[in-house]
Design a protein around this motif. Sequence first.
Motif, PDB file in Angstrom:
ATOM      1  N   UNK A  44      -9.886 -12.222  24.707  1.00 43.87           N
ATOM      2  CA  UNK A  44     -10.406 -12.836  23.488  1.00 43.87           C
ATOM      3  C   UNK A  44     -11.578 -13.745  23.839  1.00 43.87           C
ATOM      4  N   UNK A  45     -12.691 -13.537  23.157  1.00 44.82           N
ATOM      5  CA  UNK A  45     -13.843 -14.411  23.327  1.00 44.82           C
ATOM      6  C   UNK A  45     -13.880 -15.378  22.143  1.00 44.82           C
ATOM      7  N   UNK A  46     -13.619 -16.633  22.433  1.00 41.35           N
ATOM      8  CA  UNK A  46     -13.604 -17.646  21.374  1.00 41.35           C
ATOM      9  C   UNK A  46     -15.001 -17.844  20.804  1.00 41.35           C
ATOM     10  N   UNK A  47     -15.078 -18.555  19.682  1.00 38.94           N
ATOM     11  CA  UNK A  47     -16.374 -18.812  19.059  1.00 38.94           C
ATOM     12  C   UNK A  47     -17.321 -19.487  20.059  1.00 38.94           C
ATOM     13  N   UNK A 173     -25.666 -15.061  29.414  1.00 42.86           N
ATOM     14  CA  UNK A 173     -25.742 -16.445  29.899  1.00 42.86           C
ATOM     15  C   UNK A 173     -27.001 -17.121  29.374  1.00 42.86           C
ATOM     16  N   UNK A 174     -28.099 -16.366  29.336  1.00 39.99           N
ATOM     17  CA  UNK A 174     -29.347 -16.913  28.814  1.00 39.99           C
ATOM     18  C   UNK A 174     -29.280 -17.106  27.300  1.00 39.99           C
ATOM     19  N   UNK A 175     -28.583 -16.202  26.639  1.00 41.47           N
ATOM     20  CA  UNK A 175     -28.501 -16.205  25.183  1.00 41.47           C
ATOM     21  C   UNK A 175     -27.525 -17.259  24.654  1.00 41.47           C
ATOM     22  N   UNK A 176     -26.345 -17.349  25.295  1.00 44.19           N
ATOM     23  CA  UNK A 176     -25.274 -18.180  24.757  1.00 44.19           C
ATOM     24  C   UNK A 176     -24.971 -19.439  25.573  1.00 44.19           C
ATOM     25  N   UNK A 177     -25.537 -19.542  26.777  1.00 41.38           N
ATOM     26  CA  UNK A 177     -25.174 -20.658  27.646  1.00 41.38           C
ATOM     27  C   UNK A 177     -25.421 -22.025  27.019  1.00 41.38           C
ATOM     28  N   UNK A 178     -24.457 -22.909  27.156  1.00 49.20           N
ATOM     29  CA  UNK A 178     -24.567 -24.291  26.690  1.00 49.20           C
ATOM     30  C   UNK A 178     -24.840 -24.404  25.185  1.00 49.20           C
ATOM     31  N   UNK A 179     -24.341 -23.447  24.401  1.00 51.14           N
ATOM     32  CA  UNK A 179     -24.546 -23.544  22.962  1.00 51.14           C
ATOM     33  C   UNK A 179     -23.673 -24.659  22.372  1.00 51.14           C
ATOM     34  N   UNK A 180     -23.878 -24.955  21.097  1.00 56.52           N
ATOM     35  CA  UNK A 180     -23.230 -26.115  20.478  1.00 56.52           C
ATOM     36  C   UNK A 180     -21.711 -26.060  20.522  1.00 56.52           C
ATOM     37  N   UNK A 181     -21.134 -24.869  20.437  1.00 55.43           N
ATOM     38  CA  UNK A 181     -19.672 -24.776  20.486  1.00 55.43           C
ATOM     39  C   UNK A 181     -19.136 -25.148  21.860  1.00 55.43           C
ATOM     40  N   UNK A 182     -19.817 -24.704  22.913  1.00 51.81           N
ATOM     41  CA  UNK A 182     -19.369 -25.005  24.269  1.00 51.81           C
ATOM     42  C   UNK A 182     -19.546 -26.490  24.580  1.00 51.81           C
ATOM     43  N   UNK A 183     -20.664 -27.066  24.150  1.00 52.07           N
ATOM     44  CA  UNK A 183     -20.888 -28.497  24.370  1.00 52.07           C
ATOM     45  C   UNK A 183     -19.822 -29.321  23.656  1.00 52.07           C
ATOM     46  N   UNK A 184     -19.524 -28.948  22.404  1.00 53.33           N
ATOM     47  CA  UNK A 184     -18.511 -29.713  21.679  1.00 53.33           C
ATOM     48  C   UNK A 184     -17.121 -29.517  22.269  1.00 53.33           C
ATOM     49  N   UNK A 185     -16.844 -28.302  22.757  1.00 56.89           N
ATOM     50  CA  UNK A 185     -15.551 -28.056  23.404  1.00 56.89           C
ATOM     51  C   UNK A 185     -15.388 -28.958  24.618  1.00 56.89           C
ATOM     52  N   UNK A 186     -16.459 -29.088  25.397  1.00 55.29           N
ATOM     53  CA  UNK A 186     -16.414 -29.971  26.572  1.00 55.29           C
ATOM     54  C   UNK A 186     -16.156 -31.417  26.150  1.00 55.29           C
ATOM     55  N   UNK A 187     -16.796 -31.845  25.084  1.00 53.01           N
ATOM     56  CA  UNK A 187     -16.645 -33.226  24.640  1.00 53.01           C
ATOM     57  C   UNK A 187     -15.344 -33.489  23.889  1.00 53.01           C
ATOM     58  N   UNK A 188     -14.613 -32.426  23.583  1.00 55.17           N
ATOM     59  CA  UNK A 188     -13.293 -32.566  22.952  1.00 55.17           C
ATOM     60  C   UNK A 188     -12.169 -32.602  23.989  1.00 55.17           C
ATOM     61  N   UNK A 189     -12.492 -32.406  25.264  1.00 55.19           N
ATOM     62  CA  UNK A 189     -11.439 -32.336  26.284  1.00 55.19           C
ATOM     63  C   UNK A 189     -10.567 -33.577  26.258  1.00 55.19           C
ATOM     64  N   UNK A 190     -11.181 -34.759  26.195  1.00 56.90           N
ATOM     65  CA  UNK A 190     -10.397 -35.997  26.182  1.00 56.90           C
ATOM     66  C   UNK A 190      -9.429 -36.048  25.015  1.00 56.90           C
ATOM     67  N   UNK A 191      -9.900 -35.689  23.822  1.00 52.79           N
ATOM     68  CA  UNK A 191      -9.030 -35.682  22.639  1.00 52.79           C
ATOM     69  C   UNK A 191      -7.933 -34.634  22.763  1.00 52.79           C
TER      70      UNK A 191
END
Length: 270
Positions: A44-47, A173-191
């Motif tokens: 499964x590839x998440x959003x 990787x060039x197309x999707x790397x570091x997109x907004x969903x991945x950045x927000x997922x990283x910043x949600x780790x603490x929560x």
Amino acid sequence: MHVYTKGKGENTIVLLSGLGTAAPVLDFEPLINELAKQNNVVSIESFGYGWSDSTNKERTVKNIVEEIRSALKKAGIEGPYILMPHSISGIYSLYYANKYPDEIQSVVGIDFTLPQALDYFNESAPTMPNYMKYLAPTGIGRLVTMVNPDDFLPIAEKGTYTEENLKMTKAISAWKGYNENIVEEANQIGNNVQKTKNMTFPPTIPVLVFTTKEESQGRKSLETFYKEQLHDHHSSKVITLEGHHYLHWTRAKDMAKQFEEWKENIDKNN
């Protein structure tokens, strides 16, 4: 959401990727090929990942798990499932197993993250600067992959991945790397850690963990950490392997073989 399936069998294995793995279906390819010889394998590839769309929903553990469940149901893939999470997806699998234990047959972690690790190793949750989400749309991501293409490709022996796979991995990787969903997922780790830190895997759900061999820091290592988390699970097991955090890059055959032996042993004792 993109859902990929391969193989047939009594067991349905659901592969869940680590944070920032641009194209999970391509990344898991060697492991998918090995496991699909005897099982129905689902990746499964998440959003925000691979061929999946992006979403405006927060990347909370609850939202991610509900999206996984919805994708499986809409794809007509019935449980109970064997969840096989890599890295950060360990937190999502822990939440899934606690909220919907009847849907989970077992969990097989690939060097997976559990919320208790931060306290155990006295570390803080990582974050990612928000400006990273602008890299992909501006084309900077494409430039980076052209300058350092090897940094975005699996570290594996030649022939493990096809040339077509590697070409697509670089492009996504060039197309999707570091997109907004991945950045927000990283910043949600603490929560997400806070929401799951008091959870443990239900004792009725067997857990197998593949982790990397490493020199212990005093008496603490990933192996000791996992064993401490699973000490109440009589059917659970921790296996250490030489290799990178992405163990499936180089140890797919070993992992599939040891998984089948572990699963067979559990079936005999039940």
